[in-house]
Design an enzyme around this catalytic site. Structure first.
Site, short mmCIF file in Angstrom:
data_model
loop_
_atom_site.label_atom_id
_atom_site.label_comp_id
_atom_site.label_asym_id
_atom_site.label_seq_id
_atom_site.Cartn_x
_atom_site.Cartn_y
_atom_site.Cartn_z
N ASP A 1 -2.38 -6.01 2.57
CA ASP A 1 -1.96 -7.25 3.20
C ASP A 1 -3.09 -8.29 3.21
O ASP A 1 -4.25 -7.97 2.95
CB ASP A 1 -1.48 -7.00 4.63
CG ASP A 1 -2.55 -6.34 5.50
OD1 ASP A 1 -3.26 -5.45 4.99
OD2 ASP A 1 -2.69 -6.71 6.68
N GLU B 1 -3.34 -4.00 7.94
CA GLU B 1 -4.72 -3.89 8.41
C GLU B 1 -5.15 -5.13 9.16
O GLU B 1 -5.94 -5.05 10.12
CB GLU B 1 -5.65 -3.66 7.21
CG GLU B 1 -7.09 -3.34 7.58
CD GLU B 1 -7.98 -4.58 7.72
OE1 GLU B 1 -9.13 -4.44 8.20
OE2 GLU B 1 -7.54 -5.68 7.36
#
Length: 386
Positions: A85, A147
């Site tokens: 991400d 994350e």
């Protein structure tokens, strides 16, 4: 040297395709996106190379997935890990399209170029040049979800316990310096419930902003106390930190403020327990809570991320220092390292690019990182898997 697979992209093509797949994670629903496109790309590429692919749907978050690629059999081996991400972006502050690689001034500009989709493009190139017929211990590639927000992907993967490698390297941007220590991170919301009223009669209400002023004064005292009692010289910011990140309250100048919120984050040093910091926060604000019964509350914004520490004398650290030419260090930011470490493996954070470019407009990966990163990763894979 083994010929590159014609069915797979070269480095520039790979990083371009990864960045073109938007995968923003955000606590704001309007920004938050699935990472499925990135996971599908990586799965297809590594499956073409002969890796066995496992895709996990991460519980309690919609459209978020982890991918584990495995090559080789037996126990131990090497895990190369990273998150799929990115953070949100302000397109008006970018000089190029954040979702397209722009190659200017010997730099590859794009959202996630160094933090950290580029790391997977490096792994792909290295793996295309390996002779897997002689592999002795497994090589794993892990791509996680979220994350940048909750670290839900890494938390779930650690709890699933489906692998136990000997060593793990998380490819966050460290300029290829082995990171063996970082701070923890937790965030909380402090809410004050006041009593609204007409500003001409202050005594007829309870001003939430005035109570929050007292809260902030106590937070400064707590911060000063932590600075006096806890230090670690391995960090450039050697103490725990408390940051007042966002404040919201009131709606008009002629009304007594009926509600006020303050968002804070606290970053602990290795050796400090999350529950200790939460306890100190509660004790610091207890006198105010008692002075104004039922008006002060503290709630967790996101699940906390613990601090991380790997023994500097461990074999992985010594090997990484030797092969990279850099001495290990500590950093102030948090990563997925403490969750990956729960797998029972020696763990470090080490990857191409600089953290100074991460979370910034015009994020980039310098051309100068490409060859040295591929060489270093190749040596590490040979050391632990062949």
């Amino acid at each position: 040297m083994k010929k590159l697979n014609k069915n797979l992209p070269n480095f520039t093509q790979a990083i371009s395709q990864l960045i073109a797949q938007p995968s923003i994670s955000s606590s704001q629903a309007s920004w938050d996106q699935s990472n499925e496109g990135v996971i599908n790309l990586l799965s297809a590429w590594f499956e073409t190379l002969g890796f066995a692919i496992t895709i996990q749907a991460v519980p309690n978050v919609k459209g978020k997935f982890n991918m584990l690629a495995k090559l080789g059999t037996g126990s131990g081996g090497l895990l190369l890990a990273g998150h799929s991400d990115t953070v949100p972006f302000d397109e008006n502050r970018w000089l190029s399209d954040p979702l397209k690689i722009t190659d200017i001034d010997n730099k590859l500009f794009g959202l996630g170029s160094c933090d950290m989709k580029g790391f997977f493009a490096f792994i792909l190139q290295v793996c295309q040049q390996l002779d897997f017929a002689s592999i002795k211990r497994p090589l794993y590639v892990l791509a996680t979800a979220d994350e940048e927000t909750t670290m839900a992907g890494a938390r779930f993967f650690a709890n699933s316990e489906i692998i136990k490698p000997d060593v793990a390297i998380i490819g966050e941007p460290t300029n290829l310096v082995p990171v063996v220590m970082h701070k923890g991170h937790m965030s909380h919301k402090i809410s004050i419930k006041g009593q609204a009223g007409h500003s001409s009669k202050p005594a007829s209400g309870v001003n939430a902003i005035e109570i929050m002023y007292q809260v902030i004064s106590e937070l400064f005292k707590l911060r000063d106390n932590l600075n006096l009692n806890f230090q670690n010289e391995a960090f450039d910011v050697q103490t725990p930190t408390i940051n007042l990140g966002a404040i919201r309250g009131g709606d008009n100048a002629n009304r007594i403020c009926g509600h006020c919120e303050l968002d804070i984050d606290m970053r602990s040093l290795p050796g400090m327990k999350d529950e200790e910091l939460v306890s100190w926060l509660s004790k610091a604000l207890q006198p105010i809570a008692e002075k104004y019964p039922g008006r002060l509350s503290i709630s967790e914004l996101d699940p906390s991320s613990p601090s991380f520490q790997q023994t500097p004398e461990s074999e992985l650290v010594l090997t990484a220092e030797k092969l990279s030419g850099h001495h290990c260090c500590a950093v102030n930011y948090a990563t997925e390292a403490p969750f990956i470490q729960q797998l029972g493996c020696q763990t470090i954070v080490m990857g191409p690019g600089s953290i100074d470019q991460a979370h910034q407009p015009n994020e980039y990966l310098a051309h100068s990182e490409i060859t040295k990163t591929e060489v270093l990763l190749t040596k590490l894979v040979h050391h632990y898997c062949f």
